[in-house]
Design an enzyme around this catalytic site. Structure first.
Site, PDB file in Angstrom:
ATOM      1  CB  VAL A  13     -96.226  29.316  -2.476  1.00 33.09           C
ATOM      2  CG1 VAL A  13     -97.543  29.481  -1.753  1.00 33.09           C
ATOM      3  CG2 VAL A  13     -95.478  28.109  -1.984  1.00 33.09           C
ATOM      4  CG  MET A  14     -95.838  34.131  -2.717  1.00 36.38           C
ATOM      5  SD  MET A  14     -97.397  34.529  -1.917  1.00 36.38           S
ATOM      6  CE  MET A  14     -97.512  36.287  -2.188  1.00 36.38           C
ATOM      7  NE  ARG A  34     -83.771  27.087  -9.946  1.00 38.46           N
ATOM      8  CZ  ARG A  34     -83.250  27.133  -8.740  1.00 38.46           C
ATOM      9  NH1 ARG A  34     -82.066  27.689  -8.556  1.00 38.46           N
ATOM     10  NH2 ARG A  34     -83.899  26.658  -7.690  1.00 38.46           N
ATOM     11  CB  VAL A  75     -87.180  34.002  -7.932  1.00 38.16           C
ATOM     12  CG1 VAL A  75     -87.752  33.588  -9.275  1.00 38.16           C
ATOM     13  CG2 VAL A  75     -86.404  35.296  -8.068  1.00 38.16           C
ATOM     14  N   GLY A 131     -99.989  35.992   1.378  1.00 38.09           N
ATOM     15  CA  GLY A 131     -99.822  34.546   1.311  1.00 38.09           C
ATOM     16  C   GLY A 131    -100.430  34.007   0.030  1.00 38.09           C
ATOM     17  CE  LYS A 183     -94.713  41.601   2.601  1.00 34.79           C
ATOM     18  NZ  LYS A 183     -94.112  40.422   2.120  1.00 34.79           N
ATOM     19  CG  HIS A 186     -96.858  44.213   5.775  1.00 30.06           C
ATOM     20  ND1 HIS A 186     -96.570  42.861   5.882  1.00 30.06           N
ATOM     21  CD2 HIS A 186     -98.204  44.280   5.603  1.00 30.06           C
ATOM     22  CE1 HIS A 186     -97.678  42.155   5.774  1.00 30.06           C
ATOM     23  NE2 HIS A 186     -98.683  42.999   5.603  1.00 30.06           N
ATOM     24  CG  ASN A 187     -93.041  40.991   5.995  1.00 34.60           C
ATOM     25  OD1 ASN A 187     -94.104  41.425   5.544  1.00 34.60           O
ATOM     26  ND2 ASN A 187     -92.362  40.040   5.396  1.00 34.60           N
ATOM     27  CD  GLU A 190     -96.488  38.765   8.413  1.00 34.91           C
ATOM     28  OE1 GLU A 190     -96.685  39.518   7.436  1.00 34.91           O
ATOM     29  OE2 GLU A 190     -95.959  37.651   8.301  1.00 34.91           O
TER      30      GLU A 190
HETATM   31  P1  NBP Z   1     -91.090  29.388  -3.369  1.00 35.89           P
HETATM   32  O1  NBP Z   1     -90.029  28.964  -2.446  1.00 35.89           O
HETATM   33  O2  NBP Z   1     -92.394  28.662  -3.373  1.00 35.89           O
HETATM   34  O3  NBP Z   1     -90.521  29.431  -4.870  1.00 35.89           O
HETATM   35  C1  NBP Z   1     -89.310  29.990  -5.161  1.00 35.89           C
HETATM   36  C2  NBP Z   1     -89.199  30.182  -6.670  1.00 35.89           C
HETATM   37  O4  NBP Z   1     -87.927  30.764  -6.895  1.00 35.89           O
HETATM   38  C3  NBP Z   1     -89.245  28.889  -7.468  1.00 35.89           C
HETATM   39  O5  NBP Z   1     -89.959  29.138  -8.647  1.00 35.89           O
HETATM   40  C4  NBP Z   1     -87.762  28.628  -7.745  1.00 35.89           C
HETATM   41  O6  NBP Z   1     -87.522  27.891  -8.931  1.00 35.89           O
HETATM   42  C5  NBP Z   1     -87.280  30.030  -7.930  1.00 35.89           C
HETATM   43  N1  NBP Z   1     -85.816  30.158  -7.828  1.00 35.89           N
HETATM   44  C6  NBP Z   1     -84.981  29.935  -6.807  1.00 35.89           C
HETATM   45 BR1  NBP Z   1     -85.480  29.301  -5.172  1.00 35.89          BR
HETATM   46  N2  NBP Z   1     -83.710  30.183  -7.089  1.00 35.89           N
HETATM   47  C7  NBP Z   1     -83.739  30.578  -8.373  1.00 35.89           C
HETATM   48  C8  NBP Z   1     -82.719  30.983  -9.254  1.00 35.89           C
HETATM   49  N3  NBP Z   1     -81.442  31.055  -8.879  1.00 35.89           N
HETATM   50  N4  NBP Z   1     -83.079  31.299 -10.508  1.00 35.89           N
HETATM   51  C9  NBP Z   1     -84.356  31.237 -10.902  1.00 35.89           C
HETATM   52  N5  NBP Z   1     -85.380  30.872 -10.104  1.00 35.89           N
HETATM   53  C10 NBP Z   1     -85.058  30.548  -8.844  1.00 35.89           C
HETATM   54  O7  NBP Z   1     -91.279  30.913  -3.117  1.00 35.89           O
HETATM   55  P2  NBP Z   1     -92.585  31.749  -2.791  1.00 35.89           P
HETATM   56  O8  NBP Z   1     -93.070  31.390  -1.435  1.00 35.89           O
HETATM   57  O9  NBP Z   1     -93.520  31.739  -3.938  1.00 35.89           O
HETATM   58  O10 NBP Z   1     -91.904  33.209  -2.685  1.00 35.89           O
HETATM   59  C11 NBP Z   1     -91.369  33.899  -3.789  1.00 35.89           C
HETATM   60  C12 NBP Z   1     -90.925  35.250  -3.295  1.00 35.89           C
HETATM   61  O11 NBP Z   1     -92.056  35.934  -2.724  1.00 35.89           O
HETATM   62  C13 NBP Z   1     -89.871  35.216  -2.185  1.00 35.89           C
HETATM   63  O12 NBP Z   1     -89.029  36.307  -2.294  1.00 35.89           O
HETATM   64  C14 NBP Z   1     -90.697  35.321  -0.925  1.00 35.89           C
HETATM   65  O13 NBP Z   1     -89.960  35.850   0.160  1.00 35.89           O
HETATM   66  C15 NBP Z   1     -91.795  36.266  -1.368  1.00 35.89           C
HETATM   67  N6  NBP Z   1     -93.066  36.192  -0.639  1.00 35.89           N
HETATM   68  C16 NBP Z   1     -93.564  34.998  -0.204  1.00 35.89           C
HETATM   69  C17 NBP Z   1     -94.781  34.958   0.480  1.00 35.89           C
HETATM   70  C18 NBP Z   1     -95.391  33.658   0.969  1.00 35.89           C
HETATM   71  O14 NBP Z   1     -96.392  33.728   1.704  1.00 35.89           O
HETATM   72  N7  NBP Z   1     -94.866  32.505   0.582  1.00 35.89           N
HETATM   73  C19 NBP Z   1     -95.485  36.152   0.679  1.00 35.89           C
HETATM   74  C20 NBP Z   1     -94.964  37.338   0.193  1.00 35.89           C
HETATM   75  C21 NBP Z   1     -93.753  37.350  -0.470  1.00 35.89           C
HETATM   76  P3  NBP Z   1     -87.361  26.279  -8.911  1.00 35.89           P
HETATM   77  O15 NBP Z   1     -88.752  25.751  -9.020  1.00 35.89           O
HETATM   78  O16 NBP Z   1     -86.549  25.987 -10.106  1.00 35.89           O
HETATM   79  O17 NBP Z   1     -86.688  25.917  -7.631  1.00 35.89           O
END
Ligand code: NBP
Length: 477
Positions: A13-14, A34, A75, A131, A183, A186-187, A190
């Site tokens: 998503v991010m 991945r 990730v 987000g 961060k 911050h959370n 939140e």
């Molecule tokens: P998603 O859950 O949408 O995506 C996770 C990503 O991590 C996918 O690309 C996945 O690859 C990859 N991944 C995983 Br899971 N395990 C892996 C591994 N062993 N090796 C390589 N890639 C791996 O996450 P997101 O919501 O975009 O969040 C990403 C980070 O940002 C997290 O740490 C999250 O806490 C943080 N964050 C999220 C938000 C939010 O609002 N969602 C806000 C701020 C920070 P795949 O496609 O192969 O499974």
């Protein structure tokens, strides 16, 4: 072929939104995920027609980037981040820079900074908030690590970040894991604000008998005030107005009342306990989530322990924004920020982060989930006094407390008599009352500890450490 400016790993998503943001700001990009099918889907979908290319293998991904390479990992935090670092490291060269934009635990980041820098790579632990929409349009970013590493990404992140009246919502936070620490806090804030608004909703619903639309109208009113204008109040209104298209019933009323609490909220409270920072409003929000997840036990207990009946009390009038309830919400929101800022101030000293408090307030003013008008007052308070021990004693905040404390008292008292839990509101009242009391009853705690365990105590009338043989001189009836 010219090499790309920027690399992104993790098309979740991010990640997807952040790379579109970077590309829009003039940084040609390469993406790696991945699961390769996600890369293909992205390049054929939202990434089509843009200066973004993909790579199936990490070696190819690294080879497509200009040097020194700037690679953002988005990730899952924890082992996934370590796995990516391990897999990509053999292909990196001196001076290349990895940026972890996930929600990593700050101690993990400390370890990774040391490890990667010992191999002559740069490493930045960067909290990102906003987000999916913020990631695309401009998030708030909190990068920590070595200053020279930050300078290598400054241009990139300043362009990608949300922009507010006094600049981009990103700034160098400090060394090591400081960016992820900030961060995390911050959370934690939140968590608290979400719980405060949920408590207000519960009171308006159960005591005031108000429906979703009426409560949403109050949120709209609050969002027009300096004290509560914020992204979280804005989305609370939106959530409350949403209806199920099938039956017209408010969707919020159909959602299971269980919320998780793993990760950053928990780490905020654990860090606060370790550092001796008082964060009761934030802790109350975490505990409220723990209690919420005990759904089955709560259902059983409700049939065993009789509950107080709801005794109507004055929450305020809708036309003036439910004034006493608003007082309570404003003070609890202020307490949440005050506790978070205080935790960062203490951590800054303990970990030598040298955090710049006005700058942190500034970068939270746009893009992030806790953005609010109040942050301008917080920025002003710390600009006026960089050593401010607690926001609660800044003149503007003192005036807020004096004006609103009776509203908070009435709301907490009414909720208590009706058996309605208001953990964040009530702990805020205790927090303020404790903070403004010069003599607390811990003298008796110290006496008991000395009585049973000879732990000794200090006195207020003479200097030194004292022990009393309490059982000899104390009288028992
Ligand atoms: P998603 O859950 O949408 O995506 C996770 C990503 O991590 C996918 O690309 C996945 O690859 C990859 N991944 C995983 Br899971 N395990 C892996 C591994 N062993 N090796 C390589 N890639 C791996 O996450 P997101 O919501 O975009 O969040 C990403 C980070 O940002 C997290 O740490 C999250 O806490 C943080 N964050 C999220 C938000 C939010 O609002 N969602 C806000 C701020 C920070 P795949 O496609 O192969 O499974």
């Amino acid at each position: 072929m010219s090499k790309a400016h920027f690399g992104l790993i993790g098309l979740g998503v991010m990640g997807e939104n952040l790379v579109l943001n970077a590309e829009r700001n003039g940084f040609s990009s390469v993406v790696f995920n991945r699961t390769y099918s996600k890369t293909q889907d992205f390049l054929q979908g939202r990434g089509a027609g843009k200066s973004i290319e993909g790579a199936k293998e990490l070696q190819d991904f690294v080879g497509k980037l200009e040097r020194p390479r700037r690679i953002l990992m988005m990730v899952k935090a924890g082992p996934a981040t370590d796995a990516v670092i391990e897999q990509i490291s053999p292909f990196l060269e001196e001076g290349d820079l990895l940026i972890d934009g996930g929600n990593s635990e700050f101690r993990d980041t400390e370890r990774r900074v040391k490890d990667l820098e010992s191999k002559s790579f740069g490493y930045i632990g960067m909290g990102v908030s906003g987000g999916s929409k913020g990631a695309l349009e401009g998030p708030s970013m909190m990068p920590g690590g070595t200053k020279s590493s930050y300078e290598a990404i400054e241009n990139l992140v300043c362009k990608m970040a949300a922009q507010v009246n006094d600049g981009p919502c990103v700034a160098y936070i400090g060394p090591g894991g400081s960016g992820h620490f900030v961060k995390t806090v911050h959370n934690g804030i939140e968590y608290a604000i979400e719980q405060i608004l949920s408590e207000a909703y519960d009171l308006m619903k159960r005591v005031g008998g108000m429906n979703g639309k009426e409560i949403a109208d109050v949120m709209a009113f609050w969002n027009n005030t300096e004290e509560l204008s914020s992204y979280l109040v804005e989305i609370t209104e939106i959530c409350l107005r949403a209806k199920d298209s099938q039956d017209g019933i408010e969707i919020v009323e159909k959602i299971m009342d269980k919320a998780g609490q793993k990760g950053t909220g928990l780490w905020t409270v654990v860090s606060a306990l370790e550092l001796g920072a008082s964060v009761p409003t934030i802790y109350a929000s975490l505990n409220a989530r723990v209690m919420s997840s005990m759904k089955n036990q709560r259902i059983t207990a409700e049939s065993i322990i009789s509950r107080s009946t709801i005794k109507p009390f004055h929450l305020g009038n809708q036309k003036d924004g439910m004034a006493p309830l608003m007082d309570a919400v404003v003070l609890a929101t202020i307490a949440s920020y005050a506790q978070g800022m205080e935790l960062m101030r203490i951590a800054s000293k303990e970990f030598n982060y040298n955090l710049n408090m006005p700058s942190i307030a500034q970068i939270w003013k746009g893009g992030c989930i806790i953005r609010s008008e109040l942050l301008q007052r917080i920025q002003d308070a710390y600009s006026l006094n960089k050593e401010l021990p607690n926001l609660l004693i800044d003149p503007w905040f003192v005036e807020q407390i004096e004006r609103r404390i009776s509203g908070l008292e009435k709301i907490v008292a009414g909720a208590v008599q009706s058996g309605i839990p208001v953990p964040c509101l009530s702990s805020t009242l205790d927090y303020i009352n404790s903070y403004r009391t010069s003599r607390l009853p811990q003298n008796l705690v110290q006496a008991m500890r000395d009585c049973f365990g000879s732990h000794t105590y200090e006195r207020i009338d003479k200097v030194g450490t004292f022990h009393t043989n309490w059982l000899e001189i104390g009288e028992k009836k």
